[in-house]
Design a protein around this motif. Sequence first.
Motif, short mmCIF file in Angstrom:
data_model
loop_
_atom_site.label_atom_id
_atom_site.label_comp_id
_atom_site.label_asym_id
_atom_site.label_seq_id
_atom_site.Cartn_x
_atom_site.Cartn_y
_atom_site.Cartn_z
N GLY A 172 0.82 -1.20 0.00
CA GLY A 172 0.00 0.00 0.00
C GLY A 172 0.85 1.25 0.00
O GLY A 172 2.05 1.23 0.30
N ALA A 173 0.23 2.36 -0.38
CA ALA A 173 0.94 3.63 -0.43
C ALA A 173 1.43 4.01 0.95
O ALA A 173 0.71 3.91 1.93
CB ALA A 173 0.03 4.71 -0.99
N GLN A 174 2.67 4.43 1.02
CA GLN A 174 3.29 4.80 2.29
C GLN A 174 3.64 6.28 2.29
O GLN A 174 3.95 6.85 1.25
CB GLN A 174 4.59 3.99 2.52
N GLY A 175 3.60 6.87 3.45
CA GLY A 175 4.09 8.25 3.57
C GLY A 175 5.58 8.24 3.45
O GLY A 175 6.27 7.55 4.20
N GLY A 176 6.11 8.95 2.47
CA GLY A 176 7.55 8.87 2.23
C GLY A 176 8.28 10.12 2.61
O GLY A 176 7.70 11.10 3.08
N GLU A 177 9.60 10.06 2.42
CA GLU A 177 10.43 11.22 2.69
C GLU A 177 10.17 12.29 1.63
O GLU A 177 9.73 12.00 0.53
CB GLU A 177 11.91 10.82 2.66
N LYS A 178 10.49 13.52 1.99
CA LYS A 178 10.35 14.60 1.03
C LYS A 178 11.34 14.38 -0.10
O LYS A 178 12.52 14.15 0.12
CB LYS A 178 10.62 15.95 1.72
N LYS A 179 10.82 14.44 -1.35
CA LYS A 179 11.68 14.15 -2.49
C LYS A 179 12.56 15.34 -2.82
O LYS A 179 12.13 16.49 -2.74
CB LYS A 179 10.81 13.82 -3.71
N LEU A 303 14.39 0.05 -0.55
CA LEU A 303 13.91 -0.54 -1.79
C LEU A 303 12.41 -0.82 -1.73
O LEU A 303 11.69 -0.62 -2.72
CB LEU A 303 14.67 -1.83 -2.07
N ALA A 304 11.91 -1.27 -0.57
CA ALA A 304 10.47 -1.52 -0.42
C ALA A 304 9.68 -0.23 -0.53
O ALA A 304 8.61 -0.20 -1.16
CB ALA A 304 10.19 -2.20 0.93
N ALA A 305 10.19 0.85 0.06
CA ALA A 305 9.49 2.13 -0.01
C ALA A 305 9.40 2.61 -1.45
O ALA A 305 8.33 3.09 -1.89
CB ALA A 305 10.22 3.16 0.85
N ARG A 306 10.47 2.47 -2.20
CA ARG A 306 10.46 2.91 -3.59
C ARG A 306 9.53 2.02 -4.43
O ARG A 306 8.81 2.49 -5.30
CB ARG A 306 11.88 2.87 -4.15
N MET A 307 9.54 0.72 -4.15
CA MET A 307 8.69 -0.22 -4.87
C MET A 307 7.21 0.09 -4.62
O MET A 307 6.39 0.13 -5.54
CB MET A 307 9.01 -1.65 -4.44
N ASN A 308 6.85 0.37 -3.35
CA ASN A 308 5.45 0.69 -3.02
C ASN A 308 5.02 2.01 -3.65
O ASN A 308 3.87 2.15 -4.08
CB ASN A 308 5.29 0.76 -1.50
N GLU A 309 5.94 2.94 -3.73
CA GLU A 309 5.61 4.24 -4.31
C GLU A 309 5.25 4.10 -5.79
O GLU A 309 4.26 4.68 -6.26
CB GLU A 309 6.81 5.18 -4.16
#
Length: 424
Positions: A172-179, A303-309
């Motif tokens: 699922g979509a995760q809250g990520g770091e500021k790009k 890698l998981a965060a980028r994959m989910n994004e």
Amino acid sequence: MKTRNPAQWSRLDNAAKIFPANATLRDPKVFRFSCQLLEEVDGSLLQQALDRTLRDFPHYRCVLRRGLFWYFFESSSLPAVVEQEHLPLCSPLFLPEDRGLLFRVSWFRRRISVEVFHALADGTGALQFIRALVFYYLMLVHGQQLEIQPQLDYDASISQKQDDSFQKYYAGAQGGEKKAPVQKAYKIQGPRLSEYRLRTIEGVMSASQVVAEARRRGTSLTAFLGAVLIQAIHGEMSVLQQRRPVVLSIPVNLRNYFDSQSARNFFGLFLTGYSFQDGDGSLEDITATLTRDFREELTAERLAARMNELAALEHNFLTRAVPLVLKDVTLRYFGHRSESQMTAAFSNLGRISMPEPLGQYIDLFSVCASTNKLQVCLATFGDRLTVNFTAPFVSTEIQKRFFRTLSGLGIQVEISANRIDPEE
């Protein structure tokens, strides 16, 4: 009257969706694995080996079709025929007006080659295919002479091979770091070869020598050779061009971080680079920068965060409802935007193994890929490391600088290249 079985179909995985929209004559999104034997190839036996291999990889028997909202794979009864090599390197496999299989198998002298459209599989997935193909071929040629009957170590089931691991691990979509803001990378320019041709230059060297040099510098083989590449590119840059960083796009095999035996796509990308305005430009400083980036980026969490994004876009209801013709436009935009952030692609397929005692018949494995820029692919078999450059440019100065740097460090390199013109 004979009844016809309905064709089976399957969805493209998350990574595959971008390739049909961005495949062009200049970059058809095709990559090639080659296995060079120590003896001439028998084309008729290679055909038998391919027929046997396709029983293990039935999803290779498919064509790509356009739906209303997405492309999809459809099973096909088209014959897969081995041919003696006659086409230019990485010629197109996906042409919307010509529905054909998405891979080809060819041979030339001692080399067996498999070319694959990237929507069908990534490098690791295709590697399992050519390993199986070479295994069955060598068993046909030498199997009866062997005292020990070898076994192929890739024993994934058909369903595991066809698994969409992006779907399996989507959280699922995760809250990520500021790009960070998108920064354009230095772009290699210059006259191009005619007719969308690609030049490939292959350097073969001792893997143990390169690993020893990398360890001496406190880094990995991939980071070290990536640094050598960046420095070679820098040698062709003007002072004004140095305002932009040299950035490498590096594919990451996600099977090393998540449990998967999929023979489809399951990879991520990360960018690493160097600004010659901020550093001293020495090989040591470039190597240290890349080593730090590898350490920070190559974690399961990142890698998981980028994959989910990336997967979140596919799962978005509004995205799913957009017709394919509009999706193609959007995916092309994202493809061009992504390319503007990188100077070259740099991929290490790692160490390739084959069952004993079949290794005695194999010289090396090599990998190359179509590209609109510069692509460098590494593969290791035994102590034979191949570094394969593909590029559409007439100039080969970057390649020369790269191999000269390694030769200057005492690493012996055997160099070969493909034929571009009949006179060569």
